[in-house]
Enzyme design. Structure first.
Site, PDB file in Angstrom:
ATOM      1  N   CYS A 249       0.833  -1.200   0.000  1.00  0.00           N
ATOM      2  CA  CYS A 249       0.000   0.000   0.000  1.00  0.00           C
ATOM      3  C   CYS A 249       0.868   1.251   0.000  1.00  0.00           C
ATOM      4  O   CYS A 249       1.322   1.705   1.047  1.00  0.00           O
ATOM      5  CB  CYS A 249      -0.934   0.004   1.212  1.00  0.00           C
ATOM      6  SG  CYS A 249      -1.994   1.456   1.259  1.00  0.00           S
TER       7      CYS A 249
ATOM      8  N   CYS B 169      -0.500   4.155   2.061  1.00  0.00           N
ATOM      9  CA  CYS B 169      -0.360   4.030   3.520  1.00  0.00           C
ATOM     10  C   CYS B 169       1.094   4.238   3.950  1.00  0.00           C
ATOM     11  O   CYS B 169       1.361   4.822   4.986  1.00  0.00           O
ATOM     12  CB  CYS B 169      -0.786   2.638   3.998  1.00  0.00           C
ATOM     13  SG  CYS B 169      -2.172   1.929   3.133  1.00  0.00           S
ATOM     14  N   ASP B 170       2.028   3.701   3.175  1.00  0.00           N
ATOM     15  CA  ASP B 170       3.418   3.626   3.648  1.00  0.00           C
ATOM     16  C   ASP B 170       4.395   4.548   2.925  1.00  0.00           C
ATOM     17  O   ASP B 170       5.512   4.745   3.402  1.00  0.00           O
ATOM     18  CB  ASP B 170       3.933   2.174   3.490  1.00  0.00           C
ATOM     19  CG  ASP B 170       3.056   1.178   4.235  1.00  0.00           C
ATOM     20  OD1 ASP B 170       2.486   1.562   5.281  1.00  0.00           O
ATOM     21  OD2 ASP B 170       2.919   0.026   3.770  1.00  0.00           O
TER      22      ASP B 170
END
Ligand code: FAD
Ligand code: NDP
Length: 339
Positions: free
Chosen positions: A146, A149-150
């Site tokens: 992701c 997200c990261d």
């Protein structure tokens, strides 16, 4: 001691994305008092579903300037609650359709009985089994599924990064990662992309993105704690080489979150729930499936929402049928459809 009978609900909804909340909004407005289980990191995704892992949603009608994935999911949830949906932040672990009303159990041990069930549990991003990229390698230490997200993590800043995949997710993630990385490789196993034209054009126009067509990542490498290099293979020439790369992001599609129910309803060979044509009805009467857990073709927020609406309307009709039935005929309704 007499065991307490679980409460009987008209309709239980499992999921928290656009499909689940649309089904909730419609069934709540129909005064069916839906109970929705939104999951607690079910399928590894936060309650709210896949849109919580994206930046901007620009193709959902009603938001002319786009809206962040997180905000739109918060709005779905707020609207469900405002209409009267009760929400439990629990993950459904099993269902039992052997008796009626159907039994639904959560990981926390909550047991409810439901006359109708809407499964809207969505799908989760797939990981790849590449040497060095697993849990004992650089997973979450440079390797992720992701980017949104990261991708903003400090150790990706100003470094070369790579995305595997040729779909819309890969285009979106690569474009997003150019905000942080010095360059972004897109590693595509074929010599064509699957992504939509707009997404392809946007990625192609970005000078920081380099496409590696007909390539595969064969190993994730590093001398310390974090990913430093990738071994990549040209699938046409079979030649392997090593490139510097500090972030590897999988964008290779999804698996449906249907394990908790796949023993009880018909699914295809990939686990997607099979629904009747032009309907969200499964092979079990009173059990409906909508959104990405039953749709591997369209997989959009708006199509998920549309099928959530269909489920809600089908629940209404089905509950009306139950109501019209004489008392004692519930067991007769507890039968399987012939698809
Ligand atoms: P999901 O969004 O998958 O949500 C289902 C959720 O239900 C799960 O995440 C989990 O929280 C919960 N759940 C799962 N199992 C259980 C259980 N057993 N018990 C309780 N709860 C459970 N589409 C667009 O239209 N526009 C976009 O811009 C867009 N961008 C995207 C970006 C990314 C990175 C990704 C991955 C997808 C994107 N999509 C986009 C696709 C879109 O997000 C999906 O099609 C849509 O979210 C599917 O909705 P859904 O309701 O079926 O389920
Ligand atoms: P897709 O299934 O569309 O694409 C997956 C990609 O990964 C394909 O290019 C596929 O290759 C590749 N792939 C799969 N397995 C492997 C493997 N083992 N090794 C290497 N490559 C592999 O998934 P997406 O997540 O991209 O998109 C899912 C849905 O979400 C789509 O409907 C998409 O439109 C939607 N979406 C929409 C967005 C938007 O509109 N803003 C943003 C993101 C997603 P191959 O082509 O060879 O099969």
């Amino acid at each position: 001691m007499v065991e307490e009978e679980p409460q009987v609900e008209n309709v239980v909804i499992v999921g928290s994305g656009p499909a689940a909340h649309t089904a909730a909004i419609y069934t709540a407005r129909a005064e069916l008092k839906p109970l929705l289980f939104e999951g607690l990191l079910a399928g590894g995704v936060a309650a709210g579903g896949q849109l919580t892992t994206t930046t901007d949603v620009e193709n959902f009608p009603g938001f002319p300037d786009g809206i962040s994935g997180m905000e739109i999911t918060e709005r779905f949830r707020a609207q469900s609650i405002n209409m009267g949906t009760r929400i439990l932040t629990e993950t459904i672990s099993s269902v039992d359709f052997g008796s009626f009303p159907y039994e639904v159990t959560s990981e926390n041990g909550t047991v409810v009985r439901a006359k109708a069930l809407v499964i809207a549990s969505g799908a989760t991003a797939k990981r790849m089994d590449i040497p060095g990229a697993g849990d004992n390698g650089f997973w979450q230490r440079g390797v992720s599924a992701c980017a949104v997200c990261d991708g903003a993590a400090p150790f990706f800043r100003g470094k070369p990064l790579a995305v595997i995949g040729g779909g819309d997710s890969a285009m979106e993630e690569a474009t997003f990662l150019t905000k942080y990385g010095s360059k972004v490789y897109v590693v595509v196993r074929r010599d064509v992309l699957r992504a939509s034209k707009t997404m392809q054009q946007r990625a192609r126009a970005n000078p920081k993105i380099e496409f590696l067509y007909s390539h595969a990542v064969t190993e994730a490498l590093g001398s310390g704690k974090f990913l430093e290099q990738l071994k990549i293979k040209d699938l046409k020439t079979e030649e392997e080489r090593i490139i510097d790369c500090n972030g590897l992001f999988f964008a290779i599609g999804h698996l449906p979150n249907t394990q908790f129910v796949s023993h009880a309803v018909d699914t295809d060979d990939q686990g997607y729930i099979i629904t009747k044509p032009d309907s969200t009805a499964t092979n079990v009467r009173g059990v409906f499936a909508c959104g990405d857990c039953q749709d591997k073709k369209w997989r959009q927020a708006i199509t998920a929402a549309g099928s959530g609406c269909m489920s809600a309307l089908e629940v209404e009709h089905y509950l009306q049928e139950l109501e019209d039935d004489q008392p004692g005929t519930h067991s007769a309704l507890n039968m399987h459809h012939n698809l």
